[in-house]
Write a protein that holds these residues in place. Sequence first.
Motif: not given
Lengths: 421, 96
Positions: A353-360, A366-372, A394-405, B44-45
């Motif tokens: 079983k494999l995982i992928n996570t990509c941040y942009s 301001y970070g966003i991600s895709v995971a699978g 979608a529509g997450a607060p900027r704090a979430t985007r900052a955390a993902e960055a 942090p992870v």
Amino acid sequence: MKASRREFLKLGVAASTALLPLPALAQGAAPRVVVVGGGFAGASCARALRQADGRIAVTLVEANATFTACPFSNAVIGGLRELSAQQFTYDRVAADGIVVARAMATAVDAQSVTLADGARLPYDRLVLAPGIDIRWDALPGYDEAAAAQMPHAWRAGEQTLLLRRQLEAMDDGGLVVISAPANPFRCPPGPYERASLIAHYLKTKKPKSKLMILDAKDAFSKQRLFQAAWAELYPGLLEWVPLSKGGAVTSVDAATRTLMTDFGRHQAKVANVIPPQKAGRIADVAGVADGTGWCPIDPVTFESKLQPRIHVIGDAAIAGAMPKSAFAANSQAKTCAAAVARLLTGATPSVPKLINTCYSLVAPDYGISVAGVYQPSASGQLAEVPGSGGVSPAGAPRATRAAEALLAEAWFRTITDETFG
Amino acid sequence: MGRTLAAAIGLASIAAATVASAEPPAGAASCSGCHPASTRVTSPVPRLAGRDQAAIVKAMQDFRSGQRAATVMDRIAKGFTDEEVQAIAAWYATQK
């Protein structure tokens, strides 16, 4: 689903029994594995092989003394980061007991890999991790000379710096054009992260400028998130032109930095042509690439469907639903290493079983991600586990985007440490 | 019956992991893409090696159900069965 997994196990047993030569370990010799390509896939695999079984003699073939990472190279282009932060040596890899052969692999046969100096490296199993090559024949006008005028910057290094310098040299008010290719290509969200960080640079330093993405597709990775962020952060600055609106670039003229589409021509002050791609050259030489230019593999072992005892991992592989990303390459490398270690002892590989996570990054904070999550399907492809994965809300607060960055940067530190540290 | 057999396979793989301990169970090797394997890395992870098995299982269950706030772990936890989570947690608990 459980039943299909068991069916798959049975299939795996049959297939590996049919393909197995006498396992090297069963013959009492130290098994030899050669890994070609020292990126996220190859270097990770070499290390994972040594961890899986210390008896395996592992040789890593890599032409460059320094690896330059593509993830976060868009931040270098946008002036947020220096290229040195992207660069890693193989000293720690060699310290794991891996022989690092600094050479170009030029030929592959069923027993050995030949290096540019004529040396031959015999193998029991071969792992090819060659990444991508640019298809210089695919876009009229775009050859290696043209790339010196209109950089692709899709293999990090000098091209990354060239694009950055061109942006820095551009007068305020200029037009920057990015040409994005059709699928499949390395790093599906990459062109859009790049557009975002160039837009950030322009907004900060050259606010009268414009950025246009000419796209050979009508849809792209994390599209809704990118577009929502662009509307919020870069209104009026960044324009995305999809295939259906004339986005597909049909030829370029490097001398005038002009990009032609079926609908017209765009003369850019800075043009970043992200061209069509294929598996790295050695894949073709070894006979593991098919007519698409990419490499079909078994989803349990990553063994080539075209050549026995040769495995292909990372961007070069056709990995079903898994994207061509550094995370996926590292995940595949460890899966492949475990399978190879088992095959060398005559054992049956486990179903992985494999995982992928990509941040942009859309902006520095301001970070966003895709995971699978992926597993072999009954049809012999890596498929996404139903109900898993997806993109940031979608529509997450900027704090979430900052955390993902911040998580994006932490991911880079973690994966580069595991691969090279 | 399918479930019983699947559970038996799950237990067998836990036993195998405990005895051999060399090969990580399905999915476990991917975690270190984000969860640092090395103590050298600042993140942090959290590291997973040596963590309590029950704590890992609880975290995965809470991520999956939405009980626990997440950025990506909610999306990843939904890709694993209870048996797989048990095996992964058991393996990490034995790692250093």
